[in-house]
Design a protein around this motif. Structure first.
Motif, PDB file in Angstrom:
ATOM      1  N   TRP B  57     -32.905 -11.356 -72.540  1.00  0.00           N
ATOM      2  CA  TRP B  57     -33.322 -11.048 -71.158  1.00  0.00           C
ATOM      3  C   TRP B  57     -32.572  -9.812 -70.669  1.00  0.00           C
ATOM      4  N   ASP B  58     -33.318  -8.945 -70.004  1.00  0.00           N
ATOM      5  CA  ASP B  58     -32.682  -7.766 -69.414  1.00  0.00           C
ATOM      6  C   ASP B  58     -33.579  -7.263 -68.299  1.00  0.00           C
ATOM      7  N   TRP B  59     -33.165  -6.161 -67.667  1.00  0.00           N
ATOM      8  CA  TRP B  59     -34.032  -5.516 -66.685  1.00  0.00           C
ATOM      9  C   TRP B  59     -34.236  -4.055 -67.085  1.00  0.00           C
ATOM     10  N   LYS B  60     -34.000  -3.793 -68.388  1.00  0.00           N
ATOM     11  CA  LYS B  60     -33.997  -2.398 -68.850  1.00  0.00           C
ATOM     12  C   LYS B  60     -35.112  -2.107 -69.852  1.00  0.00           C
ATOM     13  N   SER B  61     -35.568  -3.134 -70.597  1.00  0.00           N
ATOM     14  CA  SER B  61     -36.425  -2.838 -71.746  1.00  0.00           C
ATOM     15  C   SER B  61     -37.808  -2.345 -71.335  1.00  0.00           C
ATOM     16  N   TYR B  96     -33.491 -10.887 -60.802  1.00  0.00           N
ATOM     17  CA  TYR B  96     -32.921 -11.192 -62.112  1.00  0.00           C
ATOM     18  C   TYR B  96     -31.994 -12.403 -62.076  1.00  0.00           C
ATOM     19  N   LEU B 114     -28.446  -9.880 -70.528  1.00  0.00           N
ATOM     20  CA  LEU B 114     -27.787  -8.689 -69.987  1.00  0.00           C
ATOM     21  C   LEU B 114     -27.167  -9.040 -68.631  1.00  0.00           C
ATOM     22  N   TYR B 333     -23.943  -7.275 -72.781  1.00  0.00           N
ATOM     23  CA  TYR B 333     -24.717  -8.419 -73.278  1.00  0.00           C
ATOM     24  C   TYR B 333     -23.826  -9.622 -73.539  1.00  0.00           C
TER      25      TYR B 333
END
Lengths: 280, 436
Positions: B57-61, B96, B114, B333
């Motif tokens: 999980w991220d907010w960047k990909s 998030y 993340l 991470y």
């Protein structure tokens, strides 16, 4: 076996309503963080009472109830004009309903731009020689601004219900009023409002439900509870405590308070609806 | 709706509502066991590894500028574990931590997560696996660990550094008759600059405090200039005196700067991300307190301001204060405690923090990577050279040491300080009460 026939409905209600409710009530008596899972009695409820943000949230619920007559009278008055066939009433009928089909997120984003400090609303005020207003950044008016936007966004539905109510108004009464020489305010007061009393009650109930349950999206987009916590409602408070603050037990306690409040309001509504539909 | 009794006499049955209400407290008491959050003692989800998939999980990909970074990391991981797919789930940043909170309560969800350094991660360490035993050489290669540690244990691997420099627009300096190559080094000089800029009709600073985050940037930048080195270190170590003259001065500066008209109108209704920075990029103001990675940083400002973009360290405010760039681990991470195979998940973290991947992150997205072996001399943007040269003497951000609860309160109070709803003394008293 009649019991078997109601079983699916009962199971759905029990699994999706009663069990989560009991779990929520249970969680509200446990702690967060290091006390996770430990029984803490009513400590969460005491925390809520001491939290100025939660108190503001409850006060804002009160503000919603105060704003209710406005939210009902706006569509009522506009529907009356449409019923009296003001010029262009067909166009207005569609225009008034249009905001209802927009999602609160889109409406919030639009009004964020319109009401920003250097946005069109303030530019208009300045052109008219007035001081600009920080619509969403001034704690004393931000909640009123969001309520006004909510009323704008939702009054179309109430308007349609009013229009349906108008269709049931007895034409012969209107004719009689006209023959008796009643002017417009007298006609509205003595004929239209009594004839529409059931519709008005129904709109009151549905608008109240809408205000108490449907403002989260707008608030989240427009103010996120700010400035200074002035625009919190219980739902937003629950959301923030659960996710952002990682305090699910406190969020459960706030949910139980909201539940009890809604229970009271719900019973009042049921009573009103029963009276309105003359179902005794 | 009530039916008449067959006998013809209406009999009032026991109301189901009454039964429900009467039994409610009983149910609550009987059910008072269990926990609102998952205790996580049972390895609840077995998603990771077993079905050949690791979820990150991220907010960047979803960010186009970060694609090269994710592709390099994915390829690196595929080489080590050909049978395991790395699935990136880009969540909206606004929600998030709410979404993550839900996953944590259910004790299932992503294997690798993340995090922002500081409070957001420290509040959730019960859901994370300690990584110290697995770090190996990575510990030396990367910097910025403090933001991802709690009580001496490391819970996440930093991939970027985050810091708070003052960016300024040299063109606005020239319009105000100031030397664009001599930015202020002390608070007095900054006051003089703001006075000169006010005469041109422009804002000295752009500021958005709709979410209340503006105060975090204020505290962590001016704090360096106000506190002595000992006070700064004590604050980070948890020894915080909210009633000290220095803390009071810091919050008073926040109020004074507003009253002196340093900022744009409507601060409390302006979003920090990105309205504040849009104003600065558009040339509406002389300064902004920005970031060094992710967004609102040297690379994004350079696209709009080009050679007019300058940067300086927070100014010295008091005699005992000093000037350095507040910086620490930015994003990193972590491995969730419920993942089926923590070592496999850690391998994914290692791929995501490899030198090759982080080099792509720096070159394409303009992130200041945590990897000290990356060469930053070829960026072609003057400001990045300054920022990198300040990193060795930097110290962690003051606001990162605070709990999420204190930060949330500080956000609200910062807005009330602006609109006069609370005094500095009242605000500090409230903050002291939450920061136990």
């Amino acid at each position: 076996m009649p019991v078997l026939l109601v079983a699916p409905a009962v199971l759905v209600v029990v699994a999706l309503r009663i069990v989560p409710l009991v779990m929520g009530a249970n969680y509200s008596l446990t702690g967060d963080g290091a006390d996770n899972g430990a029984f803490v009695g009513l400590a969460n409820y005491r925390t809520l009472l001491d939290d100025p943000v939660f108190r503001t949230a409850l006060r804002n619920v009160g503000l919603l109830l105060v704003a209710l007559p406005v939210a009902v009278s706006v569509p009522g008055i506009l529907a009356t004009f449409l019923f009296l066939r003001v010029p262009g009433h067909r166009l207005y009928r569609s225009v008034y309903f249009f905001p209802v089909v927009l999602s609160p997120v889109i409406i919030g984003a639009i009004f964020n731009v319109v009401l920003s400090f250097d946005g069109p609303a303030n530019q208009l005020l300045v052109r008219l020689g007035m001081q600009p207003v920080d619509w969403l950044g001034d704690g004393s008016i931000a909640m009123l601004t969001v309520i006004a936007v909510h009323i704008w966004a939702t009054f179309g539905m109430a308007l349609v219900i009013f229009m349906a109510g108008f269709a049931t108004v007895d034409q012969s009464l209107l004719d009689a009023a006209r023959v008796d020489g009643a002017n417009l305010p007298q006609t509205v007061w003595h004929v239209i409002i009594p004839e529409l009393s059931q519709t008005i009650q129904f709109v009151f109930v549905t608008t109240m439900i809408g205000m108490l349950t449907g403002m989260f999206g707008l608030l989240y987009i427009m103010t996120a509870g700010g400035p200074g916590g002035a625009t919190y409602l219980p739902e937003l408070y629950i959301w923030v405590q659960q996710g952002q603050m990682n305090r699910p037990a406190l969020a459960s306690a706030a949910s139980m308070v909201l539940f009890v409040f809604m229970l009271v309001v719900g019973f009042a509504q049921l009573r009103i609806i029963k009276r309105a539909t003359k179902e005794v | 709706m009530s039916a008449a009794h067959p006998s013809g006499k209406a009999r009032r049955p026991l109301s189901p509502r009454l039964v429900a209400l009467a039994s409610f407290p009983l149910l609550m008491t009987v059910a008072a066991c269990g926990a609102a959050s998952d205790n996580g003692d049972a390895g609840s989800a077995a998603e990771g590894g077993e079905n050949g998939k690791l979820v990150v999980w991220d907010w960047k990909s979803g960010d186009a500028a970060a694609q090269a970074y994710f592709e390099t990391a994915r390829a690196d991981f595929a080489e080590k574990h050909p049978g395991v797919e790395l699935e990136f789930v880009a969540q909206p940043f606004d929600n998030y931590y709410q979404l993550l909170g839900t996953a944590i309560e259910s004790g299932s969800g992503p294997d690798v997560v993340l995090f922002n350094g500081g409070a957001q991660m420290r509040e959730r360490i019960s859901a994370l696996a300690p990584l110290d035993d697995m770090l190996g050489d990575t510990k030396e290669r990367l910097t910025g660990w403090e933001a991802f540690q709690a009580e001496g244990t490391t819970y996440a691997v930093p991939i970027t550094l985050q810091g708070l420099p003052f960016y300024y627009n040299k063109a606005v300096y020239e319009q105000a008759g100031l030397d664009p190559e001599a930015p202020p080094a002390t608070y007095e000089e900054l006051e003089a600059v703001c006075t000169a800029i006010a005469e041109t009709g422009q804002d000295c600073f752009s500021l958005g405090n709709k979410e209340g985050i503006g105060i975090e940037f204020h505290l962590s930048t001016y704090g360096a200039g106000v506190f002595s080195a000992e006070q700064y270190d004590a604050w980070l170590a948890g020894d915080r005196d909210w009633t000290s003259p220095e803390v009071k001065q810091l919050f008073q500066l926040w109020v004074d700067q507003h009253e002196a008209g340093w900022y744009n109108d409507g601060v409390n209704s302006t979003a920090k991300f990105m309205d504040e920075y849009t104003k600065f990029q558009g040339g509406d103001s002389a300064h902004v307190i920005g970031l060094i990675s992710d967004v609102a940083h040297w690379k994004s400002f350079d696209e709009f301001l080009g050679e007019d973009l300058g940067v300086f360290k927070p100014p010295v405010v008091t005699d005992q204060g000093s000037s350095f760039l507040p910086a620490e681990g930015g994003i990193g991470y972590a491995v969730t405690e419920w993942t089926a195979d923590p070592e496999l998940a850690y391998d994914a973290v290692e791929s995501l923090s490899s030198t090759a991947a982080l080099t792509d992150f720096y070159v394409e997205a303009g992130a200041i990577a945590s990897d000290t072996t990356i060469d930053t001399s070829g960026a072609g943007i003057a400001t990045v050279g300054d920022i990198v040269s300040w990193l060795p003497e930097s110290k962690p951000l003051l606001h990162s040491a605070l709990s999420a609860e204190t930060l949330e309160l500080m956000h609200r109070l910062s807005q009330q300080l602006i609109d006069g709803g609370v005094t500095v003394d009242d605000a500090l008293q409230q903050l002291a009460a939450t920061d136990q």
